[in-house]
Design a protein around this motif. Structure first.
Motif, PDB file in Angstrom:
ATOM      1  N   ILE A  23       0.857  -1.182   0.000  1.00  0.00           N
ATOM      2  CA  ILE A  23       0.000   0.000   0.000  1.00  0.00           C
ATOM      3  C   ILE A  23       0.888   1.225   0.000  1.00  0.00           C
ATOM      4  CG2 ILE A  23      -1.651   1.372   1.344  1.00  0.00           C
ATOM      5  CD1 ILE A  23      -2.747  -1.286   2.445  1.00  0.00           C
ATOM      6  N   ILE A  24       0.616   2.152  -0.930  1.00  0.00           N
ATOM      7  CA  ILE A  24       1.283   3.448  -0.965  1.00  0.00           C
ATOM      8  C   ILE A  24       0.199   4.479  -0.719  1.00  0.00           C
ATOM      9  CG2 ILE A  24       2.633   5.091  -2.323  1.00  0.00           C
ATOM     10  CD1 ILE A  24       3.614   2.674  -3.986  1.00  0.00           C
ATOM     11  N   SER A  25       0.354   5.281   0.336  1.00  0.00           N
ATOM     12  CA  SER A  25      -0.702   6.209   0.722  1.00  0.00           C
ATOM     13  C   SER A  25      -0.148   7.572   1.094  1.00  0.00           C
ATOM     14  CB  SER A  25      -1.462   5.645   1.924  1.00  0.00           C
ATOM     15  OG  SER A  25      -2.438   6.548   2.379  1.00  0.00           O
ATOM     16  N   PRO A  49       2.920  -4.503   3.660  1.00  0.00           N
ATOM     17  CA  PRO A  49       3.810  -3.357   3.862  1.00  0.00           C
ATOM     18  C   PRO A  49       3.132  -2.066   3.409  1.00  0.00           C
ATOM     19  CG  PRO A  49       4.670  -4.832   2.153  1.00  0.00           C
ATOM     20  CD  PRO A  49       3.403  -5.427   2.652  1.00  0.00           C
ATOM     21  N   VAL A  50       3.440  -0.979   4.134  1.00  0.00           N
ATOM     22  CA  VAL A  50       2.832   0.318   3.835  1.00  0.00           C
ATOM     23  C   VAL A  50       3.917   1.379   3.675  1.00  0.00           C
ATOM     24  CG1 VAL A  50       1.249   2.108   4.625  1.00  0.00           C
ATOM     25  CG2 VAL A  50       0.770  -0.282   5.169  1.00  0.00           C
ATOM     26  N   PRO A  62       3.780   9.887  14.226  1.00  0.00           N
ATOM     27  CA  PRO A  62       3.577   9.009  15.387  1.00  0.00           C
ATOM     28  C   PRO A  62       4.255   7.658  15.153  1.00  0.00           C
ATOM     29  CG  PRO A  62       1.476   9.792  14.504  1.00  0.00           C
ATOM     30  CD  PRO A  62       2.548  10.269  13.593  1.00  0.00           C
ATOM     31  N   VAL A  63       4.791   7.084  16.198  1.00  0.00           N
ATOM     32  CA  VAL A  63       5.498   5.810  16.046  1.00  0.00           C
ATOM     33  C   VAL A  63       4.633   4.607  16.413  1.00  0.00           C
ATOM     34  CG1 VAL A  63       7.774   6.808  16.370  1.00  0.00           C
ATOM     35  CG2 VAL A  63       6.501   6.010  18.352  1.00  0.00           C
ATOM     36  N   THR A  64       3.433   4.838  16.917  1.00  0.00           N
ATOM     37  CA  THR A  64       2.562   3.733  17.305  1.00  0.00           C
ATOM     38  C   THR A  64       2.296   2.805  16.133  1.00  0.00           C
ATOM     39  OG1 THR A  64       1.496   5.217  18.867  1.00  0.00           O
ATOM     40  CG2 THR A  64       0.380   3.160  18.400  1.00  0.00           C
ATOM     41  N   PHE A  65       1.984   3.389  14.991  1.00  0.00           N
ATOM     42  CA  PHE A  65       1.728   2.609  13.786  1.00  0.00           C
ATOM     43  C   PHE A  65       2.657   3.124  12.695  1.00  0.00           C
ATOM     44  CE2 PHE A  65      -2.251   2.526  16.169  1.00  0.00           C
ATOM     45  CZ  PHE A  65      -2.426   1.156  16.300  1.00  0.00           C
ATOM     46  N   ALA A  66       3.907   2.767  12.768  1.00  0.00           N
ATOM     47  CA  ALA A  66       4.909   3.290  11.844  1.00  0.00           C
ATOM     48  C   ALA A  66       4.797   2.619  10.477  1.00  0.00           C
ATOM     49  CB  ALA A  66       6.300   3.065  12.410  1.00  0.00           C
ATOM     50  N   PRO A  67       5.003   3.411   9.412  1.00  0.00           N
ATOM     51  CA  PRO A  67       5.020   2.821   8.071  1.00  0.00           C
ATOM     52  C   PRO A  67       6.327   2.069   7.846  1.00  0.00           C
ATOM     53  CG  PRO A  67       5.536   5.139   7.956  1.00  0.00           C
ATOM     54  CD  PRO A  67       5.185   4.842   9.388  1.00  0.00           C
TER      55      PRO A  67
END
Length: 77
Positions: A23-25, A49-50, A62-67
């Protein structure tokens, strides 16, 4: 095959049909931000992977949900 979505909510709907390899967002989207999309993907589809596109520096995110990767937007003057 490349599939596109107009925003995070559209992307979530498309994830119900077919899971992508990547995913590229953008982070700046209407209705559901890229960070909100990233959080949903990390919880429901952690194997995908994002990569995010952002004008923010990686340290400002934010590092909670890091890409998995970040691409910096360049502002043209």
């Amino acid at each position: 095959m490349v599939r596109t979505a107009v925003d995070g909510l559209d992307a979530i709907g498309k994830l119900r049909a077919v899971l992508p390899d990547l995913i590229i967002s953008d982070l700046n989207m209407p209705r559901m931000s890229g960070l909100e999309l990233l959080e949903v993907v990390r919880i429901r589809f952690p194997q995908i992977p994002v990569m995010v596109i952002s004008s923010k520096a990686p340290g400002e995110m934010p590092v909670t949900f890091a890409p998995d990767a970040t691409i910096a937007k360049r502002t043209l003057i």
